[in-house]
Each structure stands twice: as structure tokens, then as C-alpha cells.
Design an enzyme around this catalytic site. Structure first.
Site, PDB file in Angstrom:
ATOM      1  N   ASP A  44       0.862  -1.185   0.000  1.00 33.71           N
ATOM      2  CA  ASP A  44       0.000   0.000   0.000  1.00 33.71           C
ATOM      3  C   ASP A  44       0.895   1.230   0.000  1.00 33.71           C
ATOM      4  O   ASP A  44       1.897   1.271   0.718  1.00 33.71           O
ATOM      5  CB  ASP A  44      -0.909   0.011   1.231  1.00 33.71           C
ATOM      6  CG  ASP A  44      -2.005   1.043   1.087  1.00 33.71           C
ATOM      7  OD1 ASP A  44      -2.991   0.764   0.376  1.00 33.71           O
ATOM      8  OD2 ASP A  44      -1.867   2.138   1.661  1.00 33.71           O
ATOM      9  N   THR A  45       0.531   2.213  -0.806  1.00 34.59           N
ATOM     10  CA  THR A  45       1.323   3.442  -0.927  1.00 34.59           C
ATOM     11  C   THR A  45       0.474   4.656  -0.583  1.00 34.59           C
ATOM     12  O   THR A  45      -0.670   4.754  -1.026  1.00 34.59           O
ATOM     13  CB  THR A  45       1.854   3.597  -2.376  1.00 34.59           C
ATOM     14  OG1 THR A  45       2.613   2.429  -2.718  1.00 34.59           O
ATOM     15  CG2 THR A  45       2.730   4.827  -2.525  1.00 34.59           C
TER      16      THR A  45
END
Length: 193
Positions: free
Chosen positions: A70-71
């Protein structure tokens, strides 16, 4: 060892392809439950773990290593996710203009153990990004391309013309820190021997 990428992102697929020749793509259906108000680093670790764990529970993942990630983009410690609409994209890009922000990517590998269970290995990469000074017209033109709408912080570093400089991993800003992943993969191989 067989690999699964728990993401539908074409950018993550391309980046993982630099490290692993063959892997399956099974996008995670994790609900992304966040309790409290975690800092960006804790947030991406939690979400990466949830994504990997959800796919790892499926029968197809049995005996395979699952990669979840996840960014997020963080400006002054505040998380900027994907914009809901063009107006929000405009606000985000205006806020980032001529400023330094951070991009955090949480990476979680869920892998099978000798005892039949699973282990998780979670880490995070952070890259400092300095934006160019953007005019209202430049922001509007960029939004008109449609590119900002599916990206954290409403931009893609690969689109060009937005970023002045970076400190840290370029691939992290694209969506998957390949240097960190390569290091984690080596450690997993040692753990699973």
C-alpha cells in the site's frame, strides 16, 4: 517458490516483474479497516498486511508467497490518498506544488512455513519528493489527462514534469520499492530453507 501479487496495479505488476520472472495476480478484496489515526508509516504497514493476509487465506495461495502493498503520499504528516474527484485532485496538487512531501509504501510478504502455517514479514520504504512550482493551468492540464485519479496524492512520478527531485527509491514512488522487496525476498528465502 511460487509468488502472488495481491494487487491489480499495472505499475506494481511491472515492478515486481523486475524481481520475479513468473507470478500470479490476485487482487486483494481486503476492506482496509483502519482504527484510530495511525501515522503514515504505520498505516501503510497495516494496509499492506491486510491485503496480503486476505489473499493468503484463499485456497489458490496455499504454499505460495503473497505480496501485499500500500502506498500513500504524506504532506506535513497528513495522508493524501487517491482523489475522489477532479476538485480534490486540484487541491492535492496545489498543496504539493513547490513543497517537499514523503511517499510511504508498506510491503508485506505472507509466506508458508515448514509447520504448515504462515508467517508475515512487513517493512516500509519512505522517499522524500520535492515538487516543481506548478501553475493553475499546469495542474488543470494534468488533471484533464485523467492520470491523477487512480493515484495516491493525485500524481504519478512517471508522468513527468511534476517532480523536481527525490531522495530515496524511485520505484517506491511508482508504487513498489523494488530495492526493499529484493532485500526482503532474500531474507524470506533464508527463512524458508
Amino acid at each position: 517458490m511460487e509468488w502472488i501479487l495481491a494487487s491489480a496495479s499495472p505499475r506494481r505488476k511491472e515492478l515486481l516483474g523486475q524481481l520475479v520472472e513468473k507470478f500470479d495476480i490476485i487482487p486483494s478484496c481486503a476492506e482496509e479497516v483502519v482504527e484510530g489515526n495511525p501515522d503514515p508509516e504505520t498505516l501503510v504497514k497495516m494496509l499492506a498486511k491486510q491485503k496480503a493476509a486476505e489473499v493468503a487465506t484463499r485456497e489458490i495461495a496455499k504454499g505460495k508467497i503473497v505480496l501485499g502493498s500500500d502506498t500513500v503520499v504524506a504532506l506535513d504528516g497528513k495522508v493524501l490518498g487517491k482523489p475522489k474527484d477532479e476538485a480534490e485532485a486540484f487541491l492535492m496538487l496545489s498543496a504539493l506544488s513547490n513543497r517537499t512531501h514523503e511517499v510511504f509504501t508498506g510491503v508485506c510478504f505472507s509466506y508458508p512455513c515448514k509447520d504448515g502455517g504462515r508467517e508475515e514479514y512487513v517493512d516500509v520504504a519512505c522517499t522524500k519528493v520535492v515538487f516543481e512550482r506548478l501553475t493553475k493551468e499546469q495542474i488543470e492540464e494534468y488533471i484533464a489527462t485523467g492520470s491523477p485519479m487512480d493515484k495516491a496524492g493525485a500524481y504519478g512520478i512517471q508522468d513527468g514534469g511534476l517532480v523536481k527531485s527525490i531522495e530515496g527509491s524511485f520505484s517506491n514512488v511508482v508504487g513498489l520499492p523494488i530495492e526493499l522487496c529484493a532485500d526482503m525476498m532474500k531474507k524470506i528465502e533464508q527463512r524458508t530453507k
